[in-house]
Design a protein around this motif. Structure first.
Motif, PDB file in Angstrom:
ATOM      1  N   PHE A   8       0.819  -1.213   0.000  1.00  0.00           N
ATOM      2  CA  PHE A   8       0.000   0.000   0.000  1.00  0.00           C
ATOM      3  C   PHE A   8       0.849   1.257   0.000  1.00  0.00           C
ATOM      4  O   PHE A   8       0.529   2.235  -0.679  1.00  0.00           O
ATOM      5  CB  PHE A   8      -0.949   0.005   1.203  1.00  0.00           C
ATOM      6  CG  PHE A   8      -1.915   1.154   1.179  1.00  0.00           C
ATOM      7  CD1 PHE A   8      -3.063   1.092   0.416  1.00  0.00           C
ATOM      8  CD2 PHE A   8      -1.659   2.315   1.908  1.00  0.00           C
ATOM      9  CE1 PHE A   8      -3.952   2.163   0.371  1.00  0.00           C
ATOM     10  CE2 PHE A   8      -2.535   3.386   1.867  1.00  0.00           C
ATOM     11  CZ  PHE A   8      -3.688   3.304   1.105  1.00  0.00           C
ATOM     12  N   ASP A   9       1.949   1.244   0.753  1.00  0.00           N
ATOM     13  CA  ASP A   9       2.758   2.459   0.823  1.00  0.00           C
ATOM     14  C   ASP A   9       3.531   2.733  -0.467  1.00  0.00           C
ATOM     15  O   ASP A   9       4.148   3.791  -0.617  1.00  0.00           O
ATOM     16  CB  ASP A   9       3.713   2.416   2.017  1.00  0.00           C
ATOM     17  CG  ASP A   9       4.672   1.234   1.968  1.00  0.00           C
ATOM     18  OD1 ASP A   9       4.647   0.467   0.986  1.00  0.00           O
ATOM     19  OD2 ASP A   9       5.448   1.068   2.933  1.00  0.00           O
ATOM     20  N   ALA A  10       3.492   1.769  -1.413  1.00  0.00           N
ATOM     21  CA  ALA A  10       4.131   1.983  -2.719  1.00  0.00           C
ATOM     22  C   ALA A  10       3.121   2.400  -3.781  1.00  0.00           C
ATOM     23  O   ALA A  10       3.503   2.757  -4.900  1.00  0.00           O
ATOM     24  CB  ALA A  10       4.851   0.709  -3.165  1.00  0.00           C
ATOM     25  N   LEU A  11       1.837   2.370  -3.441  1.00  0.00           N
ATOM     26  CA  LEU A  11       0.799   2.729  -4.410  1.00  0.00           C
ATOM     27  C   LEU A  11       0.812   4.217  -4.715  1.00  0.00           C
ATOM     28  O   LEU A  11       0.969   5.055  -3.824  1.00  0.00           O
ATOM     29  CB  LEU A  11      -0.587   2.349  -3.877  1.00  0.00           C
ATOM     30  CG  LEU A  11      -1.132   0.959  -4.169  1.00  0.00           C
ATOM     31  CD1 LEU A  11      -2.501   0.818  -3.526  1.00  0.00           C
ATOM     32  CD2 LEU A  11      -1.212   0.681  -5.656  1.00  0.00           C
ATOM     33  N   ARG A 128     -11.613   8.240   1.321  1.00  0.00           N
ATOM     34  CA  ARG A 128     -10.481   7.845   2.157  1.00  0.00           C
ATOM     35  C   ARG A 128      -9.254   7.565   1.293  1.00  0.00           C
ATOM     36  O   ARG A 128      -8.137   7.904   1.683  1.00  0.00           O
ATOM     37  CB  ARG A 128     -10.848   6.616   2.978  1.00  0.00           C
ATOM     38  CG  ARG A 128     -11.860   6.892   4.089  1.00  0.00           C
ATOM     39  CD  ARG A 128     -12.221   5.638   4.840  1.00  0.00           C
ATOM     40  NE  ARG A 128     -11.067   5.107   5.568  1.00  0.00           N
ATOM     41  CZ  ARG A 128     -11.086   3.957   6.215  1.00  0.00           C
ATOM     42  NH1 ARG A 128     -12.191   3.210   6.217  1.00  0.00           N
ATOM     43  NH2 ARG A 128     -10.012   3.543   6.863  1.00  0.00           N
ATOM     44  N   LEU A 129      -9.441   6.955   0.125  1.00  0.00           N
ATOM     45  CA  LEU A 129      -8.313   6.708  -0.773  1.00  0.00           C
ATOM     46  C   LEU A 129      -7.724   8.020  -1.286  1.00  0.00           C
ATOM     47  O   LEU A 129      -6.497   8.176  -1.355  1.00  0.00           O
ATOM     48  CB  LEU A 129      -8.757   5.822  -1.934  1.00  0.00           C
ATOM     49  CG  LEU A 129      -9.120   4.376  -1.586  1.00  0.00           C
ATOM     50  CD1 LEU A 129      -9.658   3.655  -2.815  1.00  0.00           C
ATOM     51  CD2 LEU A 129      -7.919   3.631  -1.018  1.00  0.00           C
ATOM     52  N   ARG A 130      -8.573   8.951  -1.639  1.00  0.00           N
ATOM     53  CA  ARG A 130      -8.085  10.261  -2.094  1.00  0.00           C
ATOM     54  C   ARG A 130      -7.358  10.989  -0.973  1.00  0.00           C
ATOM     55  O   ARG A 130      -6.305  11.598  -1.186  1.00  0.00           O
ATOM     56  CB  ARG A 130      -9.237  11.119  -2.615  1.00  0.00           C
ATOM     57  CG  ARG A 130      -9.699  10.760  -4.012  1.00  0.00           C
ATOM     58  CD  ARG A 130     -10.659  11.788  -4.567  1.00  0.00           C
ATOM     59  NE  ARG A 130     -10.023  13.097  -4.704  1.00  0.00           N
ATOM     60  CZ  ARG A 130     -10.102  13.842  -5.801  1.00  0.00           C
ATOM     61  NH1 ARG A 130     -10.759  13.411  -6.877  1.00  0.00           N
ATOM     62  NH2 ARG A 130      -9.524  15.021  -5.856  1.00  0.00           N
ATOM     63  N   GLY A 186      -0.577  10.619 -15.348  1.00  0.00           N
ATOM     64  CA  GLY A 186       0.813  10.844 -14.989  1.00  0.00           C
ATOM     65  C   GLY A 186       1.328   9.862 -13.967  1.00  0.00           C
ATOM     66  O   GLY A 186       2.279  10.161 -13.231  1.00  0.00           O
ATOM     67  N   CYS A 187       0.759   8.669 -13.937  1.00  0.00           N
ATOM     68  CA  CYS A 187       1.132   7.671 -12.936  1.00  0.00           C
ATOM     69  C   CYS A 187       1.996   6.574 -13.555  1.00  0.00           C
ATOM     70  O   CYS A 187       1.949   6.321 -14.758  1.00  0.00           O
ATOM     71  CB  CYS A 187      -0.119   7.058 -12.321  1.00  0.00           C
ATOM     72  SG  CYS A 187      -1.141   8.264 -11.437  1.00  0.00           S
ATOM     73  N   ALA A 188       2.756   5.909 -12.705  1.00  0.00           N
ATOM     74  CA  ALA A 188       3.636   4.831 -13.142  1.00  0.00           C
ATOM     75  C   ALA A 188       2.906   3.495 -13.049  1.00  0.00           C
ATOM     76  O   ALA A 188       2.199   3.228 -12.070  1.00  0.00           O
ATOM     77  CB  ALA A 188       4.899   4.797 -12.288  1.00  0.00           C
ATOM     78  N   SER A 189       3.085   2.656 -14.057  1.00  0.00           N
ATOM     79  CA  SER A 189       2.372   1.381 -14.090  1.00  0.00           C
ATOM     80  C   SER A 189       2.716   0.509 -12.890  1.00  0.00           C
ATOM     81  O   SER A 189       1.841  -0.176 -12.337  1.00  0.00           O
ATOM     82  CB  SER A 189       2.687   0.633 -15.394  1.00  0.00           C
ATOM     83  OG  SER A 189       4.064   0.333 -15.476  1.00  0.00           O
ATOM     84  N   GLU A 190       3.980   0.511 -12.458  1.00  0.00           N
ATOM     85  CA  GLU A 190       4.390  -0.367 -11.367  1.00  0.00           C
ATOM     86  C   GLU A 190       3.886   0.112 -10.009  1.00  0.00           C
ATOM     87  O   GLU A 190       4.045  -0.605  -9.001  1.00  0.00           O
ATOM     88  CB  GLU A 190       5.913  -0.502 -11.337  1.00  0.00           C
ATOM     89  CG  GLU A 190       6.668   0.784 -11.039  1.00  0.00           C
ATOM     90  CD  GLU A 190       6.967   1.586 -12.288  1.00  0.00           C
ATOM     91  OE1 GLU A 190       7.821   2.503 -12.198  1.00  0.00           O
ATOM     92  OE2 GLU A 190       6.362   1.311 -13.350  1.00  0.00           O
ATOM     93  N   THR A 192       0.577   1.287  -9.782  1.00  0.00           N
ATOM     94  CA  THR A 192      -0.851   1.442 -10.037  1.00  0.00           C
ATOM     95  C   THR A 192      -1.572   0.113  -9.916  1.00  0.00           C
ATOM     96  O   THR A 192      -1.112  -0.904 -10.425  1.00  0.00           O
ATOM     97  CB  THR A 192      -1.095   2.024 -11.444  1.00  0.00           C
ATOM     98  OG1 THR A 192      -0.469   3.311 -11.528  1.00  0.00           O
ATOM     99  CG2 THR A 192      -2.577   2.163 -11.736  1.00  0.00           C
ATOM    100  N   LEU A 193      -2.717   0.127  -9.254  1.00  0.00           N
ATOM    101  CA  LEU A 193      -3.576  -1.042  -9.066  1.00  0.00           C
ATOM    102  C   LEU A 193      -4.870  -0.828  -9.839  1.00  0.00           C
ATOM    103  O   LEU A 193      -5.391   0.288  -9.873  1.00  0.00           O
ATOM    104  CB  LEU A 193      -3.883  -1.219  -7.574  1.00  0.00           C
ATOM    105  CG  LEU A 193      -4.821  -2.349  -7.145  1.00  0.00           C
ATOM    106  CD1 LEU A 193      -4.116  -3.691  -7.285  1.00  0.00           C
ATOM    107  CD2 LEU A 193      -5.258  -2.139  -5.693  1.00  0.00           C
TER     108      LEU A 193
END
Length: 205
Positions: A8-11, A128-130, A186-190, A192-193
């Protein structure tokens, strides 16, 4: 997006399918449309059959069929019959039931009413996710109407971006639609969930 778990902390971002992930069938509306066509559906059986039919539909869609056709809605209703919806319907009535109800639910008005139920607690979970700093993006196979449907459901402001297959010209599971969403956000695939409901559509290789 990369296969396998992401801590989660890498998301950085969470992508969401729309239908049956964010907005779901209004089963009362389906029952009312069926009744208007002369078919009585037990509400509890309708709810169970719609959910139970999804694995069967998933296998059908694995052959490359588009999700955005009347044929797919027809196939979904046929799958629902297979798992017990309207089990007492005489065989001669099955074709009329499927074709008429599929046409009613697949019309623009029918689609708007069909895809309109928001599960309890969903807006709060998205908030909460935001608040956790994640970028939230909808990636949906749709007919160009998903942004409006999300707005009408009170969910549009939960998301940073909305990617509609009809607008970008490519459907899931084609990796190009996910690449498009990654570029827009602008997000990285690795980091992203993606969250969806159908393996054949929501898992891309």
């Amino acid at each position: 997006m990369q296969p396998g778990p992401i801590p989660f902390d890498a998301l950085e971002a969470v992508f969401f399918d729309a239908g049956n992930t964010l907005i779901h069938w209004d089963h009362d509306y389906v029952g009312a449309r069926a009744a208007a066509l002369g078919f009585a559906l037990d509400p509890a059986r309708l709810v169970r059959a719609e959910a139970a039919a999804r694995p069967l539909l998933d296998r059908i869609l694995s052959g490359g069929r588009s999700t955005e056709t009347l044929d797919t809605m027809t196939a979904w209703l046929e799958c629902m019959l297979e798992v017990g919806l309207a089990a007492d319907l005489p065989p001669a009535e099955r074709q009329r039931f499927v074709s008429q109800l599929a046409a009613a639910l697949g019309s623009p008005e029918g689609s708007d009413r069909l895809w309109s139920r928001v599960p309890p607690g969903l807006p709060e979970s998205l908030s909460r996710l935001r608040d956790a700093g994640l970028t939230l993006v909808v990636v949906s196979n749709s007919d160009g109407s998903i942004e409006r449907k999300l707005r009408e459901a009170g969910l549009r402001d939960c998301f940073h971006e909305v990617v509609d297959s009809a607008v970008v010209g490519v459907e899931k599971p084609d990796p190009e639609i996910f690449r498009h969403a990654l570029a827009r956000s602008g997000c990285a695939s690795e980091r992203t969930l993606h969250v969806g409901d159908l393996y054949a559509i929501d898992v891309s290789f």
